[in-house]
Structure formats: structure tokens, C-alpha cells
Design an enzyme around this catalytic site. Structure first.
Site, short mmCIF file in Angstrom:
data_model
loop_
_atom_site.label_atom_id
_atom_site.label_comp_id
_atom_site.label_asym_id
_atom_site.label_seq_id
_atom_site.Cartn_x
_atom_site.Cartn_y
_atom_site.Cartn_z
CE LYS A 21 30.72 -41.90 10.00
NZ LYS A 21 30.03 -40.83 9.24
N1 PMP Z 1 24.17 -44.25 12.17
C1 PMP Z 1 25.03 -44.01 13.14
C2 PMP Z 1 24.85 -44.73 14.46
C3 PMP Z 1 26.09 -43.10 12.97
O1 PMP Z 1 26.95 -42.86 13.96
C4 PMP Z 1 26.19 -42.44 11.73
C5 PMP Z 1 27.31 -41.45 11.47
N2 PMP Z 1 27.29 -40.27 12.17
C6 PMP Z 1 25.24 -42.68 10.73
C7 PMP Z 1 24.25 -43.62 10.98
C8 PMP Z 1 25.23 -41.92 9.42
O2 PMP Z 1 26.23 -42.21 8.51
P1 PMP Z 1 26.80 -41.12 7.52
O3 PMP Z 1 27.69 -40.20 8.32
O4 PMP Z 1 27.56 -41.90 6.51
O5 PMP Z 1 25.69 -40.35 6.91
#
Ligand code: PMP
Length: 335
Positions: A46
Site C-alpha cells: 500500500k
Molecule cells: N493485502 C494487504 C495486507 C492489504 O492491506 C491490502 C490493502 N487493503 C491488500 C492486500 C489489497 O490491496 P488492494 O487495496 O490494492 O486491493
């Protein structure tokens, strides 16, 4: 000035290595790689989103010098925003559901976030953390116009845009274009959307998978057109019950639903046999990579995302008492 030194923390975001996941590759007869997003300075995938959103908002004038960045987050976007805000001279106010790991909460406090922990509730509820973040930004801007910027990671497409320009492009380069499939889970959809766009525009035949945890509605959406949820997952930061502008930009060929019982053993085995301790969303992603590899057949190359480290969830998925309380199996070595 050192010729090879980064001049600013933001330059440390991205350009993460790909790691071959040995056991998964051997088990499937495929080459399965994980992108080491835990190496970003804020410790997760992120950081890219935070950087993409802040840069776009600075360029548009929406984010003014010294302003307060407001965001609703499961934690990692907040950590990325805080790291960058400290380096760029902004303040941060975070609204976060209180059921997230205490490690993420403590890290946000350490970084100096003004943190509001709110009840974990459905998106339809006006008290949902995303709506509370929006309301907070609106209030700050009513009190002092231009003083606050709502990062809006779910519907701000600067999120998927940075993944398209960086993460997706890096995967293409690092595999020399020899990638047959990519798969990951969705929180906002930024990662999946941006990478699917980047890979498909270079080779439309690349298969894009979705690894959807229990309790999320996207598997049902991509397989039947309906947003339906069942069950739950201990993986934080992923799973969603509504569509976002970032998800709308994703190009998904193969949706899979992944249960925690299938996913968690993969990160436990990785820790013991390959030395890396990863978080729950990486477990879902690794299980998805195995499913996609089996679908594509031996000899295929599949890439997924290693989102953050397991130390961020040590009190939960690496804690036998927590696992037992959730009815999840405890690996023998952990007891
Ligand atoms: N894994 C973790 C640990 C996250 O914090 C997030 C984001 N909320 C994601 C995966 C998913 O990523 P995205 O928001 O790009 O879908």
C-alpha cells in the site's frame, strides 16, 4: 553527494524483487513468483497506493502544502500515508475498524497518526470507516476550506494507475514478458486492476486470476454477476462486499474462492522451509497462485503479491490461542 543514494524516502517505494516460491513451484511443476512488496519502506504494497494518490493530488492542487490527509483504512494504506506525510510535511487522520491487528494500530500511533478506531460494520452503515473518513474530511474543510484531503483509496483511480505504471510494468520486465498468469486478492482493487491493465496491454493472453477470501463478494460477482457473501476470513486488508471504481478497472479471467484453511498452511510452511514470515493476504494470494498454476498447467509461470510481513499479525495468525478461538488448525511447530 553519493551518486547511488536515494535522495528521498519516496524513491524507496517500488522496484521490489520477485522471489521464486520454491515449494509451490515444485508442487505444481510451474514457476511461481511472489513480488516482495513487504520491502517497501512502510512495509506493504500500500505504500505504492499512498504515493500514487499523494502525487496525483499534489499535481491537481487538491492536496495543499501542510494539509491534513484523511483516510479510512484497514491499516496498511494509513501506514504508507503516514510514512510519506512525515517525509513530505503533511498531517494524517486515520479512521480504522477496531478489529484490525494491534500491531498495525501501534505502528500508526508510533508514526504519529491521529487515529480514530471505529466499530467494524457493513458498508451500508453510515458508521462504516470509509463513510466516517469522508465525513471527517468534509467537516475539516467546512471549518477551514482546503485544509483536508480525503485520499479515497477505494474509488480514487490514482490507486490503480500507480500499479499499472510501476508494479505491473516491473512484473513484465522482471519476467522478460514470460508470464502466463497473475493473481491476487482485492481490498480496494488497485493492485489487481493496475497490474491486469499493465499485463493485458502488453499481452492480452496473460491470464488474470482473482483470489477471493471467504466473506468477500467478488468471487460470486465474477462467477454469477451477483454480489453475495458467505463465511469469513482472518486475512486483513482484503475482501469486499461492494464494487469500487478500482475494481471496475480490473480485467479478471479466472475467479477463485480461497478458504483460510487452504491458505494459512502455505505461509506456515514458507516460514519453516523458506525463511519468510508473511501475512494473511499473502497466504490467500499464494493459495490463489497454486490454483491458477494448476489451471494453466505444468511449465507455466505465475506471479502473485507478497503484500506484507507476518510480524504485522503476530498476535493473531501466529498465535495458537487466536487460531484455536477461530477454529483454525494450529501447526505442530507453533504449539
Ligand atoms: N493485502 C494487504 C495486507 C492489504 O492491506 C491490502 C490493502 N487493503 C491488500 C492486500 C489489497 O490491496 P488492494 O487495496 O490494492 O486491493
Amino acid at each position: 553527494m553519493a551518486a547511488m543514494a536515494a535522495q528521498h524516502l519516496s524513491e524507496l517505494i517500488g522496484n521490489t524483487p520477485l522471489l521464486r516460491l520454491r515449494q509451490l513451484s515444485e508442487q505444481t511443476g510451474c514457476e511461481i513468483y511472489g513480488k516482495c512488496e513487504f520491502l517497501n519502506p512502510g512495509g506493504s504494497v500500500k505504500d505504492r497506493t499512498a504515493l500514487g494518490i499523494l502525487r496525483a493530488a499534489e499535481a491537481s492542487g487538491e492536496l495543499r502544502p501542510g494539509a491534513t490527509i484523511v483516510e479510512g483504512t484497514a491499516g496498511n494504506t494509513g501506514i504508507g500515508l503516514c510514512v510519506l506525510a512525515n517525509a513530505l510535511g503533511y498531517r494524517v487522520r486515520i479512521v480504522m475498524p477496531m478489529n484490525q491487528s494491534r500491531e498495525k494500530i501501534e505502528q500508526l500511533e508510533l508514526l504519529g497518526a491521529d487515529l480514530s478506531l471505529v466499530q467494524a460494520t457493513g458498508y451500508d452503515d453510515p458508521k462504516h470507516y470509509v463513510h466516517q473518513a469522508q465525513a471527517l474530511a468534509e467537516k475539516l474543510n467546512r471549518d477551514e476550506p482546503g485544509s483536508a484531503f480525503w485520499a479515497r483509496q477505494f474509488d480514487n483511480i490514482a490507486n490503480c494507475a500507480i500499479h499499472r505504471a510501476t508494479t505491473g510494468q516491473e512484473i513484465w520486465t522482471q519476467t522478460a514478458g514470460r508470464v502466463d498468469g497473475f493473481i491476487c486478492a482485492v481490498g480496494t482493487g488497485g493492485t489487481l486492476a493496475g497490474i491486469s491493465q499493465a499485463l493485458k496491454e502488453r499481452n492480452p493472453a496473460i491470464n488474470i486470476g482473482l483470489a477471493d477470501p471467504a466473506g468477500s463478494a467478488l468471487y460470486s460477482y465474477y462467477s454469477s454477476g451477483e454480489l453475495r457473501t458467505a463465511g469469513s476470513s482472518v486475512a486483513e486488508g482484503i475482501g469486499i462486499s461492494h464494487l469500487t471504481d478500482n475494481i471496475a478497472a480490473a480485467q479478471v479471467d479466472l475467479p477463485f474462492q480461497i478458504d483460510d484453511r487452504e491458505a494459512l498452511p502455505l505461509i506456515y510452511d514458507l516460514l519453516r522451509a523458506e525463511g519468510l514470515c508473511l501475512g494473511g493476504s499473502s497466504a490467500i494470494n499464494m493459495a490463489g497462485a497454486v490454483r491458477l498454476a494448476r489451471e494453466l498447467g505444468p511449465g507455466s509461470t505465475v506471479v502473485t503479491i507478497l503484500c506484507d510481513l507476518g510480524t504485522r499479525y503476530q498476535s493473531k495468525i501466529f498465535n495458537p490461542a487466536f487460531l484455536r478461538a477461530k477454529g483454525l488448525p494450529v501447526p505442530a511447530w507453533m504449539r
